[in-house]
Motif scaffolding. Sequence first.
Motif, PDB file in Angstrom:
ATOM      1  N   ALA A 529       0.773  -1.146   0.161  1.00  0.00           N
ATOM      2  CA  ALA A 529       0.030   0.330   0.085  1.00  0.00           C
ATOM      3  C   ALA A 529       0.689   1.282   0.075  1.00  0.00           C
ATOM      4  CB  ALA A 529      -0.756  -0.096   1.383  1.00  0.00           C
ATOM      5  N   GLU A 530       1.908   0.974   0.832  1.00  0.00           N
ATOM      6  CA  GLU A 530       2.965   2.276   0.793  1.00  0.00           C
ATOM      7  C   GLU A 530       3.675   2.710  -0.608  1.00  0.00           C
ATOM      8  OE1 GLU A 530       4.161   2.251   5.463  1.00  0.00           O
ATOM      9  OE2 GLU A 530       5.387   0.849   3.996  1.00  0.00           O
ATOM     10  N   ALA A 531       3.884   1.443  -1.223  1.00  0.00           N
ATOM     11  CA  ALA A 531       4.336   1.610  -2.652  1.00  0.00           C
ATOM     12  C   ALA A 531       3.312   2.239  -3.658  1.00  0.00           C
ATOM     13  CB  ALA A 531       5.018   0.594  -2.896  1.00  0.00           C
ATOM     14  N   PHE A 532       2.100   2.087  -3.562  1.00  0.00           N
ATOM     15  CA  PHE A 532       1.032   2.540  -4.535  1.00  0.00           C
ATOM     16  C   PHE A 532       1.425   3.876  -5.072  1.00  0.00           C
ATOM     17  CE2 PHE A 532      -2.656  -0.262  -3.216  1.00  0.00           C
ATOM     18  CZ  PHE A 532      -2.279  -1.445  -3.620  1.00  0.00           C
ATOM     19  N   GLN A 533       1.600   4.773  -4.090  1.00  0.00           N
ATOM     20  CA  GLN A 533       1.907   6.318  -4.764  1.00  0.00           C
ATOM     21  C   GLN A 533       3.226   6.505  -5.682  1.00  0.00           C
ATOM     22  OE1 GLN A 533       2.994   8.797  -1.350  1.00  0.00           O
ATOM     23  NE2 GLN A 533       2.711  10.826  -2.505  1.00  0.00           N
ATOM     24  N   ASN A 534       3.973   5.334  -5.962  1.00  0.00           N
ATOM     25  CA  ASN A 534       4.809   5.405  -6.755  1.00  0.00           C
ATOM     26  C   ASN A 534       4.896   4.508  -8.045  1.00  0.00           C
ATOM     27  OD1 ASN A 534       6.304   6.821  -4.876  1.00  0.00           O
ATOM     28  ND2 ASN A 534       7.084   5.027  -3.863  1.00  0.00           N
ATOM     29  N   TRP A 535       3.694   3.954  -8.239  1.00  0.00           N
ATOM     30  CA  TRP A 535       3.459   2.997  -9.241  1.00  0.00           C
ATOM     31  C   TRP A 535       2.501   3.650 -10.242  1.00  0.00           C
ATOM     32  CZ3 TRP A 535       2.041  -1.966  -6.042  1.00  0.00           C
ATOM     33  CH2 TRP A 535       3.095  -2.796  -5.664  1.00  0.00           C
ATOM     34  N   PRO A 536       2.894   3.653 -11.495  1.00  0.00           N
ATOM     35  CA  PRO A 536       2.114   4.383 -12.725  1.00  0.00           C
ATOM     36  C   PRO A 536       0.812   3.710 -12.774  1.00  0.00           C
ATOM     37  CG  PRO A 536       3.909   3.133 -13.659  1.00  0.00           C
ATOM     38  CD  PRO A 536       4.080   3.250 -12.275  1.00  0.00           C
ATOM     39  N   THR A 537      -0.250   4.302 -13.425  1.00  0.00           N
ATOM     40  CA  THR A 537      -1.568   3.896 -13.727  1.00  0.00           C
ATOM     41  C   THR A 537      -1.438   3.662 -15.124  1.00  0.00           C
ATOM     42  OG1 THR A 537      -2.710   5.810 -13.720  1.00  0.00           O
ATOM     43  CG2 THR A 537      -2.597   4.548 -11.653  1.00  0.00           C
ATOM     44  N   TRP A 538      -0.777   4.456 -15.964  1.00  0.00           N
ATOM     45  CA  TRP A 538      -0.784   4.339 -17.375  1.00  0.00           C
ATOM     46  C   TRP A 538       0.686   4.385 -17.847  1.00  0.00           C
ATOM     47  CZ3 TRP A 538      -5.300   4.713 -20.180  1.00  0.00           C
ATOM     48  CH2 TRP A 538      -6.591   5.201 -19.420  1.00  0.00           C
ATOM     49  N   LYS A 539       0.944   3.703 -18.977  1.00  0.00           N
ATOM     50  CA  LYS A 539       2.024   3.655 -19.754  1.00  0.00           C
ATOM     51  C   LYS A 539       2.108   3.626 -21.118  1.00  0.00           C
ATOM     52  CE  LYS A 539       1.725  -1.529 -19.948  1.00  0.00           C
ATOM     53  NZ  LYS A 539       2.230  -2.776 -19.770  1.00  0.00           N
ATOM     54  N   SER A 557      -9.382   2.711  -7.061  1.00  0.00           N
ATOM     55  CA  SER A 557      -9.467   1.272  -7.019  1.00  0.00           C
ATOM     56  C   SER A 557      -8.340   0.867  -5.763  1.00  0.00           C
ATOM     57  CB  SER A 557      -9.218   0.312  -8.109  1.00  0.00           C
ATOM     58  OG  SER A 557      -8.027   0.454  -8.626  1.00  0.00           O
ATOM     59  N   ARG A 558      -7.210   1.699  -5.930  1.00  0.00           N
ATOM     60  CA  ARG A 558      -6.013   1.571  -4.947  1.00  0.00           C
ATOM     61  C   ARG A 558      -6.522   1.941  -3.653  1.00  0.00           C
ATOM     62  NH1 ARG A 558      -0.643   3.434  -8.395  1.00  0.00           N
ATOM     63  NH2 ARG A 558      -0.787   1.790  -9.964  1.00  0.00           N
ATOM     64  N   LEU A 559      -7.072   3.249  -3.545  1.00  0.00           N
ATOM     65  CA  LEU A 559      -7.793   3.772  -2.179  1.00  0.00           C
ATOM     66  C   LEU A 559      -8.931   2.557  -1.531  1.00  0.00           C
ATOM     67  CD1 LEU A 559      -8.109   7.396  -2.843  1.00  0.00           C
ATOM     68  CD2 LEU A 559      -6.857   6.598  -1.228  1.00  0.00           C
ATOM     69  N   LYS A 560      -9.601   2.194  -2.481  1.00  0.00           N
ATOM     70  CA  LYS A 560     -10.662   1.163  -1.871  1.00  0.00           C
ATOM     71  C   LYS A 560      -9.851   0.089  -1.290  1.00  0.00           C
ATOM     72  CE  LYS A 560     -14.707   2.397  -4.712  1.00  0.00           C
ATOM     73  NZ  LYS A 560     -15.613   2.536  -3.543  1.00  0.00           N
ATOM     74  N   LEU A 561      -8.897  -0.458  -2.001  1.00  0.00           N
ATOM     75  CA  LEU A 561      -8.139  -1.587  -1.427  1.00  0.00           C
ATOM     76  C   LEU A 561      -7.586  -1.387  -0.276  1.00  0.00           C
ATOM     77  CD1 LEU A 561      -7.648  -4.411  -2.450  1.00  0.00           C
ATOM     78  CD2 LEU A 561      -5.875  -3.719  -3.669  1.00  0.00           C
ATOM     79  N   ILE A 562      -6.826  -0.028  -0.107  1.00  0.00           N
ATOM     80  CA  ILE A 562      -6.213   0.212   1.143  1.00  0.00           C
ATOM     81  C   ILE A 562      -7.243   0.191   2.297  1.00  0.00           C
ATOM     82  CG2 ILE A 562      -5.090   2.128   2.466  1.00  0.00           C
ATOM     83  CD1 ILE A 562      -3.683   2.739  -0.247  1.00  0.00           C
TER      84      ILE A 562
END
Length: 762
Positions: A529-539, A557-562
């Motif tokens: 969860a702490e790494a989500f902020q660094n993972w891109p959603t698009w490429k 979806s990441r926030l809901k998961l956290i």
Amino acid sequence: MSYDFKTLSDADFEDLARDLIGRLLGLRFEAFCTGPDGGMDGRHSSAEGAVILQAKHYAGSSAAQLQAVMKKERTSIDTLDPARYLLATSRQLTHKTKAELAALIGPSLKSEADIFGPDDLNKLLRDYPDLEKAHIKLWLSSAAVLDRVVNAAAHTFAAIARDEIEAKVRVYAQNPSFSESAAKLEDQHVLIVSGPAGVGKTTLAEMLSYAYLAEGWELVPIRSLDDGFASLNDAKKQVFLFDDFLGRVALDKHALSMKDSDLARFIKRVRSSANARFILTTRAYILEEARRVSEYLADQRLDVSKYILDVGIYTRRIRARILYNHLLVAETPVEHIRALIESGKLADIVDHKNYNPRVIEWMTDRFHIGALSAADYPAAFLEGLRNPKGLWDTAFRTHIDDRCRHLLFALFFCSEYGDDIDNARVSYDALHHALCNRYGLPRDPKDFEEAVRILEGGFIAVSGDRLSFINPSFRDYLTEYLDDQVLLRGFAGTSRRSDWAEAVWRQGQRGATLGSLNPELAASFVSVAEAFQNWPTWKRYKADPRSMVIADGSNASRLKLILDWWNHCKEPRLIAAALALASSPPDGWNSWRDSEPAIELIRQLRDGDYFDEFPAAEELAQLIEAGLLRMLKSGVSSDDIEKLSDAIEENQTHLGPDICTAMNQLIADEFAEIYQRISDMDSESTLDEYLNTLTRLAPRAGLSKAQIARATDAVSERKIEVADKAESAEAPAFAQKRDDKNPFDDSDLINLFTPLLRRVSC
């Protein structure tokens, strides 16, 4: 189109010959399988005597081989003593060859014209084009159609090689479900193919899609309704294929609640267009559960039940043909086929209560057969039907090593449709490294490449730059195998994408009772969860770096998961992770992917019934709202306006006034820039729907009747411009029912498979 008939099996060729020559003579032939002494593949009985038809599928064989077999048939022909004898063959014939065959056949042949070679059969196909379309395997396997399928697949997630498509067509056993489903699809424009696992839902859907493609339609396989909305173009003839649209293993009720309205809307759009067809597949029990949960799918006005087709019912002849086709296409060793025939177990296999095309596919696969002797093959085949899971269990536990099992684990939590090799490698490297360290296993930098090489063809398919499971039943097997909390806790921390982490979490929640907690597994995801902020959603899209494609789960979806993890374990670090992600979401908030779930999340945070114990609920809601406001002010696609406005309208008591003001301004902008907005819309139905949307949204933004009238006039003008361009689709010509009422006893069963001994051994 001229055919050499080489792609047809013996049985397919016999069906074709009966239909063509029967139409020519105005006769209905009874169907008979090739037998050692029967001497007939079709019979028409009357007071004047019997008319006997025999089909010899000898394409690629020499004239001498055909003459030799007809010489042996002479005794059977004389015994039958028909009033008229007819021969159809796929072997090219000269005048001399016909004369020689006539002499071998004897007096039952009334004329050399009663010997039909491939040129004669092709002429009949041209004379009776409806019969050509009725025999879908004939024209779907032609070079021109295969090229269309390959070219269409090359631009979709379902990209597969030509030989794979050709094999699918050859394996397919044509049955009444094809014509029935084609008729339903033409009538309603939408077809949901449902049934038990492994009965051939996807195969039927693909055959229908390929048939439309051969008729000049555009094939659009989709993985989400957003894909469908983005691709829908009423000026084109399009068939949309959404395989397993409710999930392969279990229904995610939360996801369904967010998307079922989109499904209803897309179905409505397709039904209103003359040039669109929509084919969906799902397991029967999942569809029933979805209808229970979803107000939209249960809505009688949608009447979704009329699109349901259960393909789980097969006649004995069709079951036998499915097995026959798989043995033929898989080039099963002749000794294994002989063992099936001589063991007397063919009837037991075809009539087995657990008969399933997926098991048939696996039990005829070279990878599996290679581990079985011919003598053991019949018993193993029956055991596979008695215990389908055992097919994978032995191979998974004993035939491959740990590095291969680790790759299968990693791929299981990737997309159920497979994943890019690069993505799979990242997931594999992290998981493999962790498991090797934990269990003291050796590890090599080339383990990924070696695992792919070993597993290809047996467990996984490699298509271009994608990896996927070779058979959906293996995913079912792993679903039960990975029902192991200890194992999953070890997997959790190795996640390198949020959607992969969510798949691990959902697997851990599988079978849990409503409201039950899983604190240990949830706590295993804290570092993720702490790494989500660094993972891109698009490429960047590899084939076109100017385009962007989805790289991972959305920020919402990441926030809901956290928050879901926090609900289970109350770990304080998860609170900080949620606030950090909401403050600075990678790639920003996206109206297409984030708007609806983010608004729902704000409502839940402020409602008090969902996250009443979350200490930073209001702070998190404010951060999300601020991000959505920035998104609204920067502009939103016209396609997203309606669902975004509906979400805000439904939840406005939980939203600040600035959100509503910004949304109303977007609606006003749609009206102000109406001519620009509709300039690319290319069909009357699309324009009508857009105008209906604007008319419905106008009161929310306080727009005047004059503004609505201006928009109506603009749409009317645009409809006049596109009216001449719209091309209505003619109904396809492949929805003819085939007759399958002839009896099919044990002798017919044996006779069907006997020619495989000759064809496979040649």
